[in-house]
Design an enzyme around this catalytic site. Sequence first.
Site, PDB file in Angstrom:
ATOM      1  N   ASP A  60      61.876  52.970  50.320  1.00  0.00           N
ATOM      2  CA  ASP A  60      60.432  53.141  50.438  1.00  0.00           C
ATOM      3  C   ASP A  60      59.825  52.421  49.236  1.00  0.00           C
ATOM      4  O   ASP A  60      59.982  52.875  48.097  1.00  0.00           O
ATOM      5  CB  ASP A  60      60.087  54.629  50.419  1.00  0.00           C
ATOM      6  CG  ASP A  60      58.586  54.896  50.425  1.00  0.00           C
ATOM      7  OD1 ASP A  60      57.792  53.944  50.311  1.00  0.00           O
ATOM      8  OD2 ASP A  60      58.209  56.087  50.527  1.00  0.00           O
ATOM      9  N   SER A 140      48.202  37.336  52.529  1.00  0.00           N
ATOM     10  CA  SER A 140      47.685  37.055  53.873  1.00  0.00           C
ATOM     11  C   SER A 140      46.470  36.146  53.775  1.00  0.00           C
ATOM     12  O   SER A 140      45.751  36.155  52.766  1.00  0.00           O
ATOM     13  CB  SER A 140      47.284  38.349  54.573  1.00  0.00           C
ATOM     14  OG  SER A 140      46.631  38.095  55.800  1.00  0.00           O
ATOM     15  N   TYR A 153      42.611  46.405  54.905  1.00  0.00           N
ATOM     16  CA  TYR A 153      43.778  45.519  54.813  1.00  0.00           C
ATOM     17  C   TYR A 153      43.400  44.246  54.063  1.00  0.00           C
ATOM     18  O   TYR A 153      44.123  43.803  53.164  1.00  0.00           O
ATOM     19  CB  TYR A 153      44.292  45.186  56.213  1.00  0.00           C
ATOM     20  CG  TYR A 153      45.406  44.166  56.235  1.00  0.00           C
ATOM     21  CD1 TYR A 153      46.718  44.535  55.949  1.00  0.00           C
ATOM     22  CD2 TYR A 153      45.165  42.829  56.536  1.00  0.00           C
ATOM     23  CE1 TYR A 153      47.745  43.606  55.956  1.00  0.00           C
ATOM     24  CE2 TYR A 153      46.185  41.893  56.559  1.00  0.00           C
ATOM     25  CZ  TYR A 153      47.465  42.291  56.264  1.00  0.00           C
ATOM     26  OH  TYR A 153      48.480  41.358  56.273  1.00  0.00           O
ATOM     27  N   LYS A 157      45.043  42.774  50.432  1.00  0.00           N
ATOM     28  CA  LYS A 157      45.667  41.465  50.277  1.00  0.00           C
ATOM     29  C   LYS A 157      44.920  40.613  49.247  1.00  0.00           C
ATOM     30  O   LYS A 157      45.533  39.787  48.550  1.00  0.00           O
ATOM     31  CB  LYS A 157      45.745  40.750  51.628  1.00  0.00           C
ATOM     32  CG  LYS A 157      46.724  41.414  52.592  1.00  0.00           C
ATOM     33  CD  LYS A 157      48.128  41.540  52.006  1.00  0.00           C
ATOM     34  CE  LYS A 157      49.136  42.088  52.988  1.00  0.00           C
ATOM     35  NZ  LYS A 157      50.511  42.159  52.439  1.00  0.00           N
TER      36      LYS A 157
END
Length: 249
Positions: A60, A140, A153, A157
């Site tokens: 993890d 990303s 999100y 990034k």
Amino acid sequence: MDRLKGKVAVITGAASGFGEGMAKRFAQEGAKVVVADLNASGADRVAGEIGAAAVACKADVSNRADVDAMVKLAIDRFGRLDIMVNNAGYTHRNGDMLKVDEKTFDTIVAVNMKAIYLAALAVVPVMEKQGGGSIITTASTAGLRPRPGLAWYNASKGWAITATKSMAVELAPKNIRVNCLCPVAGETGMLAQFMGEDTPEKRALFRASIPLGRLSTPLDIANAALWLASDEAEFITGVALEVDGGRCI
């Protein structure tokens, strides 16, 4: 086929998608690889397909003990650690930013942000003692050109890109290079969440926004990561490399 000969890499999120592509490509080029993932069976499969050059590790990435154990496994099994790839990622489904629940938000922060910090704590002292190393994060295009529907999100990034550049400057005197990849969405398990739903119509719309006319593949990302990890890129640090078929233009 020896661009990474003698090097050892830890790759997170390596049980599928971009991470699996990197693990297999790195091994093809001579690296020893720790295939790390929360999905233990998937990590076992990928490591088994690679063979003796790989070892699986259930981890993890948001848990410090797991990250430390992952790095220790690399050193115990292969004797060193040259490349750390922070590839594990998490997203919410494309949609209204106010409808993303707090648990999902916290997971995004833990996997996309905190994991980079924990990896640095574990690998920088090792790499410094060895005289250098390479840290690569899968960021990303969403961190460079945010679009509606993936607000939290996108933000995570963007953080990863800024962290990459900040780390690159600070770690340069230790000969530790830090770079990140900015892929456009590709053929991975997260595609449906990025698009909201995975349908032929949605795919056609998404492909139409990419000048080169297709989605990314794990091999596209693996080849970019391979170059950044290799000695061919020894003067490259602090870069957010777009692997996007022209999407960000």
